[in-house]
Scaffold this active site. Sequence first.
Site, PDB file in Angstrom:
ATOM      1  N   PRO A 330      81.050  10.241  36.053  1.00 46.52           N
ATOM      2  CA  PRO A 330      81.160   8.863  35.566  1.00 46.52           C
ATOM      3  C   PRO A 330      81.466   8.729  34.079  1.00 46.52           C
ATOM      4  CG  PRO A 330      78.869   9.468  35.711  1.00 46.52           C
ATOM      5  CD  PRO A 330      79.639  10.665  36.213  1.00 46.52           C
ATOM      6  N   LYS A 333      79.854  13.354  30.313  1.00 48.66           N
ATOM      7  CA  LYS A 333      80.286  14.544  29.575  1.00 48.66           C
ATOM      8  C   LYS A 333      81.549  14.262  28.772  1.00 48.66           C
ATOM      9  CE  LYS A 333      78.262  17.646  33.023  1.00 48.66           C
ATOM     10  NZ  LYS A 333      77.934  16.567  33.990  1.00 48.66           N
ATOM     11  N   CYS A 541      75.782  20.757  39.464  1.00 46.33           N
ATOM     12  CA  CYS A 541      74.393  20.286  39.517  1.00 46.33           C
ATOM     13  C   CYS A 541      73.781  20.704  40.847  1.00 46.33           C
ATOM     14  CB  CYS A 541      74.317  18.778  39.318  1.00 46.33           C
ATOM     15  SG  CYS A 541      75.275  17.821  40.510  1.00 46.33           S
TER      16      CYS A 541
END
Length: 625
Positions: A330, A333, A541
């Site tokens: 989104p 980063k 993740c």
Amino acid sequence: MKKARGLLRSVSSHSSRREFSVNLQNPTSLVQMDASERYCFNPKLKWNPKVEDYFIKAYGVEHFSLISNALTRPSCYSCIRVNTLKSATDAVIEKLRALLECKHPENANGNPNLRSEHEHDLGNCIKEVFGSSQDVVNPLEGSLSSGLVSQCQIPGLDYVVLVRGSGPHDIGYGHNPEKPLKEAIVSRKCAESVLRGAQVYVPGVMACSAHVEKGDVVAVSVAVEQPVPGGGWSINMTRGTVLQGTETDPYYLERNGLYIGQGTVTMSRSGIFRASEGVAVDMHNRVYKLPSFNDVLEGEIFLQNLPSIVTAHVLDPQKGERVLDMCAAPGGKTTAIASIMNDEGEVIAADRSHNKVLEIQKLATELGLKCITTYKLDALKSVCRRDASDILSSSNCAEDTNNSTILGSNVESQIEKISYNDVQGSTVDQTLSVPVSNGQADGKVYTSRAEIRKSMRRLKNGPGRNQSTGGRVEKSKGFLPHSFDRVLLDAPCSALGLRPRLFSAEETIESLRNHGKYQRRMFDQAVQLVRPGGVIVYSTCTINPGENEALVRYALDTYKFLSLAPQHPRIGGPGLVGRYEYPDGYIEEWLRHGEEELVQRFDPSAPLDTIGFFIAKFSVKSPLS
């Protein structure tokens, strides 16, 4: 980092003090349990049996049990990245303290009774990893001594703010055998959000007791998927179900140990199931208490997991460089990278989803970052190959003024992107004169009425996360090889490191292997896009070694000009060394001895108390060297 390895190997000694009980009682004994056993939060994470066996072989029985337990609860703190282009860290800390003291005055002076035991474990972890010198201190030390909010003390992350939460808390639900509690059952996704500090919104309510009226206090539990005949998983519940609250209730046993708190209903039962939006239950008594940052200091802060912030630093982008974020949504980063570069250079953010690209644009506008350019692009098609027809038509890739490769913009692609910055300095007449192709053979253009309305709305609304920055995104046909200094591939993955998570049985061995295949194809694209002497950072993740260490093994064995590079800062643990043989005979190779210290694996059961995460950094040599 030998200390880090020794620390993570001793996770069980740290975590045993806070370990949830994961024993699943026999349904016949559930009827006999007392109220304290029933009205509590004591989940057991369900896994596909083959997946569970795979992880047990990777981590060991005890370690995987700790990981599985840790995934069911949120971290004990929230991590906030300060937008230093707009505000100073000290100023944000003061603002947050003032806001949180109004909401939680009992916590203003760091009430020790509200601290979770694993917060102290986190302090011990940092001291062991970094030592006890005066230059490096526990990043939660300020939280533990001076209140809810403190500045992170990890070197290089002084713009990160930590906000302490607490839990698990014992909640007195007021159980009375003669008078059943008023209850509400919420969906699993809703419950996971509530555990992170959100309210219960209307779409998340699945069932409710009869005769619930506005202002009533209800006990909130979660509907977790159950196995169904013929295979698969389902909550076995129709939205709007009436709860009886007695042992004859068909969902009575399923709620045992899955109560996440108490709240006050903001509308009647009928209103909850008629409305399409809004807060249904105002949660005032939670098992885990974490502050919500919805609409707080918009543009000055961004809520982000600590490993994600570390990933941007590991990439080490420099001012003036050209950086690609291949799967950018989104945008956390992406914006972190742009901030590290002080908004000087070029950050290309690509994602295959139109709506997600819009979200990146909104976030960049909110944070005031101008060096970010967004494109809609499938990561598997990131490399653009030019042939003779492409050169003649100029319809694919083109060279910019700095001789670096950008999207080749034909007339239609230029028309497709109308950003807020284009509109902001224009008059209404200028804005409405933007040509829009009508797609007819005569090549004439006209301004449609729909475009006029959208342009007027853009002029009226302006920028911000909740305002559209244009509504359209530019499509890319890819980039030429070796056109980026650094590439970040934060790959789509099984997400089995995200927490809190109350269900994981949907993943199978086959789906996990497919994730790995997909990621290798994306990595093949990344390798072609970075210039010799550049850097690739790969992150996920997930706790799945097939998507982490196995990808590293593939990269090093396939591309001999790649090598693992040291990472800074390094606060995660080492990677997994070894291999796994699947029932079909396929052998999945992981890291080899000596490589484990060159990657970072964030273990959710470790005292650092983060999500499960993995980072690998590759240096790119010339293929001919």
